[in-house]
Design a protein around this motif. Structure first.
Motif, mmCIF file in Angstrom:
data_model
loop_
_atom_site.group_PDB
_atom_site.id
_atom_site.type_symbol
_atom_site.label_atom_id
_atom_site.label_comp_id
_atom_site.label_asym_id
_atom_site.label_seq_id
_atom_site.Cartn_x
_atom_site.Cartn_y
_atom_site.Cartn_z
ATOM 1 N N LYS A 111 -62.835 16.906 -21.001
ATOM 2 C CA LYS A 111 -62.702 15.262 -21.396
ATOM 3 C C LYS A 111 -63.384 15.009 -22.516
ATOM 4 O O LYS A 111 -62.807 13.881 -23.218
ATOM 5 N N GLY A 112 -64.491 15.748 -22.788
ATOM 6 C CA GLY A 112 -65.125 15.194 -24.061
ATOM 7 C C GLY A 112 -64.226 15.621 -25.437
ATOM 8 O O GLY A 112 -64.420 14.999 -26.164
ATOM 9 N N ALA A 113 -63.422 16.546 -25.186
ATOM 10 C CA ALA A 113 -62.516 17.044 -26.116
ATOM 11 C C ALA A 113 -61.453 15.848 -26.418
ATOM 12 O O ALA A 113 -61.143 15.468 -27.429
ATOM 13 N N GLU A 114 -61.012 15.503 -25.413
ATOM 14 C CA GLU A 114 -60.104 14.459 -25.349
ATOM 15 C C GLU A 114 -60.477 13.120 -26.137
ATOM 16 O O GLU A 114 -59.875 12.569 -26.920
ATOM 17 N N ARG A 115 -61.892 12.650 -25.576
ATOM 18 C CA ARG A 115 -62.290 11.673 -26.093
ATOM 19 C C ARG A 115 -62.649 11.855 -27.824
ATOM 20 O O ARG A 115 -62.339 10.904 -28.594
ATOM 21 N N ARG A 172 -56.983 13.543 -28.117
ATOM 22 C CA ARG A 172 -55.762 14.493 -27.789
ATOM 23 C C ARG A 172 -55.853 14.813 -26.238
ATOM 24 O O ARG A 172 -56.753 15.396 -25.858
ATOM 25 N N PRO A 173 -54.727 14.381 -25.360
ATOM 26 C CA PRO A 173 -55.077 14.770 -23.895
ATOM 27 C C PRO A 173 -54.885 16.296 -23.745
ATOM 28 O O PRO A 173 -54.091 17.090 -24.373
ATOM 29 N N THR A 231 -53.616 25.985 -34.048
ATOM 30 C CA THR A 231 -53.098 25.590 -35.491
ATOM 31 C C THR A 231 -51.433 24.950 -35.305
ATOM 32 O O THR A 231 -51.397 23.866 -36.065
ATOM 33 N N ALA A 232 -50.885 25.465 -34.348
ATOM 34 C CA ALA A 232 -49.631 24.775 -33.938
ATOM 35 C C ALA A 232 -49.741 23.423 -33.450
ATOM 36 O O ALA A 232 -48.967 22.530 -33.914
ATOM 37 N N ALA A 233 -50.929 23.096 -32.874
ATOM 38 C CA ALA A 233 -51.127 21.644 -32.377
ATOM 39 C C ALA A 233 -51.541 20.918 -33.612
ATOM 40 O O ALA A 233 -51.644 19.539 -33.332
ATOM 41 N N GLY A 234 -51.932 21.558 -34.568
ATOM 42 C CA GLY A 234 -52.352 20.321 -35.757
ATOM 43 C C GLY A 234 -53.857 20.342 -35.601
ATOM 44 O O GLY A 234 -54.420 19.473 -36.404
ATOM 45 N N ALA A 290 -70.991 26.759 -37.319
ATOM 46 C CA ALA A 290 -70.243 26.703 -38.437
ATOM 47 C C ALA A 290 -70.050 25.086 -38.634
ATOM 48 O O ALA A 290 -69.745 24.419 -37.381
ATOM 49 N N GLU A 291 -69.888 24.343 -39.822
ATOM 50 C CA GLU A 291 -69.382 23.193 -40.002
ATOM 51 C C GLU A 291 -67.842 23.252 -40.412
ATOM 52 O O GLU A 291 -67.542 23.904 -41.380
ATOM 53 N N ILE A 292 -66.866 22.717 -39.527
ATOM 54 C CA ILE A 292 -65.550 22.646 -39.673
ATOM 55 C C ILE A 292 -64.820 21.345 -39.614
ATOM 56 O O ILE A 292 -65.518 20.445 -38.914
ATOM 57 N N SER A 293 -63.738 21.374 -40.258
ATOM 58 C CA SER A 293 -63.055 20.180 -40.203
ATOM 59 C C SER A 293 -61.952 20.363 -39.082
ATOM 60 O O SER A 293 -60.939 21.170 -39.357
ATOM 61 N N LEU A 294 -61.977 19.188 -38.161
ATOM 62 C CA LEU A 294 -60.741 19.368 -37.125
ATOM 63 C C LEU A 294 -60.137 18.119 -37.140
ATOM 64 O O LEU A 294 -60.842 17.232 -37.234
ATOM 65 N N ASP A 295 -58.960 18.216 -36.580
ATOM 66 C CA ASP A 295 -58.097 16.875 -36.710
ATOM 67 C C ASP A 295 -58.392 15.958 -35.478
ATOM 68 O O ASP A 295 -58.070 16.324 -34.309
ATOM 69 N N HIS A 296 -58.423 14.791 -35.845
ATOM 70 C CA HIS A 296 -58.283 13.475 -34.773
ATOM 71 C C HIS A 296 -57.140 13.131 -34.827
ATOM 72 O O HIS A 296 -56.434 12.946 -35.756
ATOM 73 N N ALA A 297 -56.411 13.019 -33.778
ATOM 74 C CA ALA A 297 -55.019 12.518 -33.536
ATOM 75 C C ALA A 297 -54.680 11.171 -34.280
ATOM 76 O O ALA A 297 -53.722 11.069 -34.774
ATOM 77 N N ASP A 298 -55.538 10.227 -34.383
ATOM 78 C CA ASP A 298 -55.464 8.930 -34.818
ATOM 79 C C ASP A 298 -56.110 8.796 -36.145
ATOM 80 O O ASP A 298 -55.283 8.183 -36.955
ATOM 81 N N ILE A 299 -57.129 9.411 -36.627
ATOM 82 C CA ILE A 299 -57.768 9.110 -37.899
ATOM 83 C C ILE A 299 -57.767 10.222 -38.764
ATOM 84 O O ILE A 299 -58.483 10.430 -39.960
#
Length: 609
Positions: free
Chosen positions: A179-183, A187-188, A198-201, A227-236
């Motif tokens: 749930k923390g990942a969803e928030r 991404r549900p 990767t396919a999920a973006g 590590a510090e990584i750039s991960l994608d938020h669905a909206d921003i």
């Protein structure tokens, strides 16, 4: 449980029979209870669990068959094995009735001890195995209960945690998504489970390569990484995250990657703001020290004695310190003009009973506040020495008004001695003139015999005017012959602090240089550079908050050697000009001369090279 013994029950109405059976059955780990009637037997069976019951067939009242039928009719005693004990010859009818009542076997009197012990041993072992199974079942239930509780707690922690918990398989396919990942990523779980990251973006190629490298590591135990990584938020879009990973083995060539992810976007922004604030703080401190240095030097230059220097320098320094206190209370945003005047009264520079003031409420920016604090101190000091406050009955009038984006402040003295214009301009007059930010036309004095009238026009710090930077243009014409030493060198000062500019001018002129002008904004600096000729330029780190990159680029295009004079560190100055030396504020005169002489000797690289 293992510490609880196996129990047998003997039911017989004859005491001697009971004693004989009990003696034959006695062994470690076995408790034998006895009953003389069916009623006693039933009461005991309500209290204890029995692995075997020996029932005498012939008993007065309720016989063995009837007792067996009662036991089979009750849930608690239905599973107790029964062996009938009898001395009578058994015909088929009686045998059938016994088995029908629930018996598992018969023992005939006189009792053969070997037969009795062998049959009892079977049920003793069955009873012990039953207890072992019961113990194991209880333990398994406890384990399952603890497991379920631990899983529920872990899930609650994962769901309520500010961290995101994600599990990926060897192919970076998402196997769990909290749930923390969803928030955190908007991404549900339904959109992520079973998809490759990767396919999920969610994960870019660089991040995928990093996580694959973790999975391919050959460390012993449970390898852990961060590590510090750039991960994608669905909206921003991409957000900066700190990722902690553990590689878990799931058999031969089977691995999974357990990730704990923390969003550090705010922390990164805070670090950037902190670095900016530290740079700005260093700049302000060094500018302040440079102002103090300038006040000290110029007060010393124009003081006739050490006591006179101590008085003038101490008063000016205190005025500057009190203005800093006012700005600190206002968190260096802006401060009211009325508060500055009140501070001059409380310090004794102005007499509140002989002061008249009139004007709308206005606030002044920090730089303007500091300059005006020194100006009011000098005006008040001069009035106490020579003007309206030097005699009883003299009055000082301070009035101000807004004219569009400009504040016009008037200092007028009445009731004092006759006024004549001074024969020379001392440092005090220079400090009064500095109130206009270095613009000579911003401060004017009317030496009226009835009392001096000062008019100060403030634009910066009341309503800030954004400077328009002009495009850099290269000069076209004959090559310029430049000086190679400070003696006779033509120097342009680009500095928005009037006192610092004044101090630099004195030092340069003492070294034999000629200051061609003082530019206090980017447009002024651009114009002065193009209108040359200039042998050398001193460039402040910023001008009234505006970057000076264009000015530095213009100096390079014109092959004008220059250096930065700033309270900022090199990291906060325009980039790409490492060839330009940095003179940090406050500066030492010998260091200033050494650096400028070396700069003139080597010049700057031609912009076309």
């Amino acid at each position: 449980m293992p510490d609880r013994p196996i129990r047998f029950l003997i039911v017989d109405d004859i005491a001697e029979n009971i004693m004989a059976l009990e003696a034959l059955l006695r062994r470690d780990g076995l408790v034998v209870d006895t009953a003389r009637s069916a009623t006693e037997a039933l009461e005991l069976m309500l209290q204890h669990d029995y692995a075997l019951a020996f029932l005498d067939v012939q008993m007065p009242g309720t016989d063995g068959y009837e007792l067996a039928e009662l036991m089979r009719s009750t849930e608690r005693t239905r599973g107790v094995p029964i062996i009938f004990v009898t001395a009578a010859e058994m015909d088929e009818a009686r045998r059938f009735r016994g088995y029908e009542a629930g018996a598992v076997d018969y023992i005939f009197k006189p009792i053969d001890p070997v037969v009795l012990k062998s049959k009892a041993e079977v049920f003793f072992r069955i009873g012990r195995q039953a207890k072992d199974l019961q113990r194991q079942r209880d333990e398994m239930q406890d384990i399952a209960l603890h497991r379920d509780r631990a899983m529920a707690q872990l899930k609650a922690h994962a769901d309520n945690s500010p961290l995101a918990f994600v599990t990926l398989d060897r192919n970076l396919c998402v196997r769990s998504w909290s749930k923390g990942a969803e928030r955190m990523f908007g991404r549900p779980a339904g959109d992520m489970l079973g998809m490759t990251a990767t396919a999920a973006g969610w994960l870019d190629e660089q991040g995928a390569a990093l996580l694959t490298g973790w999975l391919d590591s050959q460390q012993d135990g449970v390898p852990r990484f961060s590590a510090e990584i750039s991960l994608d938020h669905a909206d921003i879009g991409p957000i900066c995250c700190e990722v902690y990973g553990s590689v878990l083995s799931e058999g031969l060539n089977r691995q999974s990657l357990s990730l704990q992810v923390q969003d550090i976007t705010e922390r990164k922004q805070s670090e950037e703001v902190r670095a900016l604030l530290i740079g700005e703080l260093n700049h302000r401190i060094k500018n302040t020290l440079a102002n103090v240095q300038a006040i000290a030097r110029q007060s010393l230059r124009q003081s006739g004695s050490l006591p006179e220097f101590e008085t003038s320098f101490g008063g000016r320094l205190q005025a500057l310190a009190r203005a800093h206190s006012i700005l600190s209370d206002a968190t260096w945003a802006s401060a009211p003009l009325d508060q500055l005047i009140d501070d001059q009264i409380s310090s004794g520079t102005l007499d509140g009973d002989r002061l008249r003031r009139d004007g709308p409420p206005v606030e002044l920016a920090p730089d303007t506040m500091l300059r005006l604090a020194l100006t009011l101190h000098e005006l008040g000091t001069n009035a106490a020495k020579y003007g309206a406050l030097s005699v009883p009955g003299g009055i000082v009038h301070i009035a101000w008004r807004l004219e569009g984006q400009r504040l016009v402040l008037t200092w007028r003295e009445t009731g004092g001695p006759a006024v004549t214009a001074p024969s020379r301009m001392g440092f005090g007059m220079t400090l009064i003139g500095a109130a206009g930010g270095g613009d000579a036309a911003a401060v004017s004095a009317d030496w009226n015999p009835d009392g001096v009238v000062w008019t100060i026009r403030l634009t910066d710090g009341v309503t800030r005017l954004a400077g328009q930077a002009a495009a850099a243009e290269a000069l076209v014409g004959q090559p310029v012959i430049r000086a190679s030493t400070l003696e006779g060198a033509r120097v342009l000062l680009v500095e928005d602090e009037p006192l610092v500019a004044l101090d630099l001018r004195y030092e340069l002129e003492d070294a034999g240089a000629t200051v061609t002008g003082v530019a206090r904004s980017v447009p002024e600096a651009m114009a002065a550079a193009r209108n040359g000729p200039i042998d050398l330029a001193l460039l402040d780190g910023n001008l009234k908050g505006e970057p000076v990159d264009e000015v530095a680029a213009l100096f390079d295009s014109l092959s004008v050697p220059f250096c930065f004079v700033s309270g900022y560190g090199r990291e906060n100055l325009p980039q790409g000009f490492d060839h330009a030396p940095l003179i940090e504020k406050p500066f030492r005169p010998d260091t200033l001369r050494t650096i400028l002489t070396a700069l003139l000797a080597r010049g700057v690289p031609d912009a076309a090279e």
